[in-house]
Write an enzyme that holds these catalytic residues in place. Structure first.
Site, PDB file in Angstrom:
ATOM      1  N   GLU A  49       0.827  -3.908  11.746  1.00  0.00           N
ATOM      2  CA  GLU A  49       1.694  -3.626  10.596  1.00  0.00           C
ATOM      3  C   GLU A  49       3.081  -4.206  10.806  1.00  0.00           C
ATOM      4  O   GLU A  49       3.775  -4.509   9.848  1.00  0.00           O
ATOM      5  CB  GLU A  49       1.837  -2.114  10.384  1.00  0.00           C
ATOM      6  CG  GLU A  49       0.756  -1.534   9.556  1.00  0.00           C
ATOM      7  CD  GLU A  49       1.113  -0.159   9.024  1.00  0.00           C
ATOM      8  OE1 GLU A  49       0.377   0.294   8.149  1.00  0.00           O
ATOM      9  OE2 GLU A  49       2.096   0.465   9.463  1.00  0.00           O
ATOM     10  N   HIS A  62       0.856  -1.179   0.000  1.00  0.00           N
ATOM     11  CA  HIS A  62       0.000   0.000   0.000  1.00  0.00           C
ATOM     12  C   HIS A  62       0.893   1.230   0.000  1.00  0.00           C
ATOM     13  O   HIS A  62       2.115   1.126   0.056  1.00  0.00           O
ATOM     14  CB  HIS A  62      -0.931   0.006   1.224  1.00  0.00           C
ATOM     15  CG  HIS A  62      -0.248   0.308   2.514  1.00  0.00           C
ATOM     16  ND1 HIS A  62      -0.778   1.154   3.448  1.00  0.00           N
ATOM     17  CD2 HIS A  62       0.937  -0.097   3.021  1.00  0.00           C
ATOM     18  CE1 HIS A  62       0.034   1.243   4.483  1.00  0.00           C
ATOM     19  NE2 HIS A  62       1.081   0.486   4.249  1.00  0.00           N
ATOM     20  N   HIS A 105       4.929   0.361  -0.648  1.00  0.00           N
ATOM     21  CA  HIS A 105       5.715  -0.517   0.211  1.00  0.00           C
ATOM     22  C   HIS A 105       4.798  -1.614   0.754  1.00  0.00           C
ATOM     23  O   HIS A 105       3.580  -1.527   0.643  1.00  0.00           O
ATOM     24  CB  HIS A 105       6.369   0.271   1.357  1.00  0.00           C
ATOM     25  CG  HIS A 105       5.382   0.892   2.295  1.00  0.00           C
ATOM     26  ND1 HIS A 105       4.671   2.038   1.993  1.00  0.00           N
ATOM     27  CD2 HIS A 105       4.970   0.515   3.536  1.00  0.00           C
ATOM     28  CE1 HIS A 105       3.883   2.354   2.998  1.00  0.00           C
ATOM     29  NE2 HIS A 105       4.031   1.434   3.956  1.00  0.00           N
ATOM     30  N   HIS A 124       3.899  -4.879   3.765  1.00  0.00           N
ATOM     31  CA  HIS A 124       3.960  -5.358   5.145  1.00  0.00           C
ATOM     32  C   HIS A 124       3.529  -6.820   5.170  1.00  0.00           C
ATOM     33  O   HIS A 124       2.724  -7.255   4.348  1.00  0.00           O
ATOM     34  CB  HIS A 124       2.975  -4.601   6.051  1.00  0.00           C
ATOM     35  CG  HIS A 124       3.227  -3.147   6.181  1.00  0.00           C
ATOM     36  ND1 HIS A 124       4.167  -2.632   7.035  1.00  0.00           N
ATOM     37  CD2 HIS A 124       2.656  -2.084   5.563  1.00  0.00           C
ATOM     38  CE1 HIS A 124       4.161  -1.315   6.948  1.00  0.00           C
ATOM     39  NE2 HIS A 124       3.246  -0.951   6.055  1.00  0.00           N
ATOM     40  N   CYS A 127       6.446   6.437   3.681  1.00  0.00           N
ATOM     41  CA  CYS A 127       5.172   5.723   3.557  1.00  0.00           C
ATOM     42  C   CYS A 127       4.315   6.239   2.403  1.00  0.00           C
ATOM     43  O   CYS A 127       3.312   5.623   2.059  1.00  0.00           O
ATOM     44  CB  CYS A 127       4.399   5.793   4.867  1.00  0.00           C
ATOM     45  SG  CYS A 127       5.244   4.954   6.217  1.00  0.00           S
ATOM     46  N   HIS A 175      -1.259 -10.827  -0.781  1.00  0.00           N
ATOM     47  CA  HIS A 175      -0.448 -10.574  -1.978  1.00  0.00           C
ATOM     48  C   HIS A 175      -1.163  -9.667  -2.981  1.00  0.00           C
ATOM     49  O   HIS A 175      -1.121  -9.890  -4.186  1.00  0.00           O
ATOM     50  CB  HIS A 175       0.017 -11.885  -2.622  1.00  0.00           C
ATOM     51  CG  HIS A 175       1.053 -12.568  -1.797  1.00  0.00           C
ATOM     52  ND1 HIS A 175       0.719 -13.430  -0.780  1.00  0.00           N
ATOM     53  CD2 HIS A 175       2.401 -12.476  -1.802  1.00  0.00           C
ATOM     54  CE1 HIS A 175       1.836 -13.861  -0.207  1.00  0.00           C
ATOM     55  NE2 HIS A 175       2.874 -13.298  -0.806  1.00  0.00           N
TER      56      HIS A 175
END
Length: 157
Positions: free
Chosen positions: A140, A21, A35, A37, A31, A70
């Protein structure tokens, strides 16, 4: 059970999923870039067993989180659609991705707070009248999470 004053029944479920996201921020931050998580979601649902003896079906939770795994999660504010693709315009970038690789959420940003809210709303859509409370926690990383709790009206209210 003579001495029991009340009983609370709650189910707990957890699962990890990998998604990417980026955030809409008014200040410079890493951010703002795409990127990913390895998120962990935890769900607690309080209620009474339904006619099948379940407060909520764990399979619904598994299927819901599979839809995020994914994938690129984006806000509906940033997208338009074009022949099987999602065009994402944000932070001076244009991404063109196949629709099958994107989850568009109806939230103003893609923070852990809004992901938790989105998940809780999907759970609510499948919740029976027997469910009293839904709590969703989205981690996260090992140090930080966002949590939302939905308290529902009692049956017949």
């Amino acid at each position: 059970m003579k001495r029991v004053v009340s009983i609370k029944r709650r189910i707990y479920w957890t699962k990890e999923f990998d998604s990417s996201h980026f955030l809409e921020l008014e200040y410079e931050s890493k951010c703002r870039r795409l990127h990913g998580h390895t998120y962990r979601v935890e769900v607690e649902i309080e209620g009474e067993p339904n006619e099948h003896g379940m407060i909520f079906d764990f399979n619904h939770l598994s299927e819901l989180i599979k839809t995020l795994d994914h994938k690129v999660i984006v806000s509906e504010k940033w997208v338009r659609y074009e022949e099987g693709y999602v065009l994402i315009e944000k932070n001076d970038k244009l991404l063109k991705l196949p629709r099958s690789e994107v989850v568009v959420i109806d939230k103003p940003n893609v923070t852990a707070e809004y992901i938790a809210e989105w998940i809780s709303e999907r759970i609510l859509e499948n919740a029976g009248e027997n469910v009293r409370e839904i709590r969703v926690r989205v981690w996260e990383d090992p140090r930080s999470y966002a949590e939302i709790t939905l308290t529902l009206k009692p049956q017949g209210s």
